[in-house]
Scaffold this active site. Structure first.
Site, PDB file in Angstrom:
ATOM      1  N   ASN A  10       0.804  -1.223   0.000  1.00  0.00           N
ATOM      2  CA  ASN A  10       0.000   0.000   0.000  1.00  0.00           C
ATOM      3  C   ASN A  10       0.838   1.275   0.000  1.00  0.00           C
ATOM      4  O   ASN A  10       0.288   2.372   0.038  1.00  0.00           O
ATOM      5  CB  ASN A  10      -0.990   0.000   1.172  1.00  0.00           C
ATOM      6  CG  ASN A  10      -0.316  -0.002   2.521  1.00  0.00           C
ATOM      7  OD1 ASN A  10       0.878  -0.270   2.627  1.00  0.00           O
ATOM      8  ND2 ASN A  10      -1.072   0.277   3.560  1.00  0.00           N
ATOM      9  N   CYS A  11       2.151   1.161  -0.076  1.00  0.00           N
ATOM     10  CA  CYS A  11       3.038   2.325  -0.126  1.00  0.00           C
ATOM     11  C   CYS A  11       3.004   2.926  -1.536  1.00  0.00           C
ATOM     12  O   CYS A  11       3.188   2.213  -2.528  1.00  0.00           O
ATOM     13  CB  CYS A  11       4.458   1.887   0.229  1.00  0.00           C
ATOM     14  SG  CYS A  11       5.715   3.151  -0.060  1.00  0.00           S
ATOM     15  N   ASP A  12       2.776   4.226  -1.628  1.00  0.00           N
ATOM     16  CA  ASP A  12       2.688   4.887  -2.937  1.00  0.00           C
ATOM     17  C   ASP A  12       3.982   4.754  -3.737  1.00  0.00           C
ATOM     18  O   ASP A  12       3.942   4.567  -4.953  1.00  0.00           O
ATOM     19  CB  ASP A  12       2.327   6.362  -2.775  1.00  0.00           C
ATOM     20  CG  ASP A  12       0.888   6.567  -2.358  1.00  0.00           C
ATOM     21  OD1 ASP A  12       0.059   5.646  -2.558  1.00  0.00           O
ATOM     22  OD2 ASP A  12       0.573   7.650  -1.813  1.00  0.00           O
TER      23      ASP A  12
END
Length: 115
Positions: A10-12
């Site tokens: 979920n890290c951009d």
């Protein structure tokens, strides 16, 4: 050879790296180190290659939430202990190219490394 991309889904920044690799036809295996962890030897290898100051994500909320006593007087060993205890403190992504790694994502560095 298939590269391994280490990070958190979920890290951009990890998302950008994954999209870049897909768009450039680079085969890779994704390793979610929040779920699967990272072994100490591998983490120490990253720290030896790049320095703990690069590998430890001091800008993230996990690190910032630590008590001041835990953040003071950091050494490589102490930083590794923190990252092993809470892998979300590892800067992301880490791209393992086999003989070396890239920490973070910059399209120009990925392009240069992957030709």
């Amino acid at each position: 050879m298939t590269q391994t991309l280490y990070g958190i889904p979920n890290c951009d920044t990890v998302k950008k790296a994954r999209v870049w690799l897909d768009q450039h036809g680079v085969a890779f295996h994704f390793h979610d180190y929040k779920k699967a962890g990272v072994d100490e030897a591998r983490l120490r290898g990253w720290v030896a290659e790049h320095g703990w100051e690069t590998v430890l994500n001091r800008a993230g909320t996990t690190f910032r939430a630590l008590p001041e006593a835990d953040k003071a007087g950091l050494t490589a060993d102490r930083a590794v202990d923190l990252m092993l205890a809470q892998p979300s403190m590892i800067k992301r992504p880490v791209l393992d190219l086999g003989g070396r790694t890239l920490v973070g994502f910059k399209p120009e560095l990925y392009a240069a490394a992957l030709g």
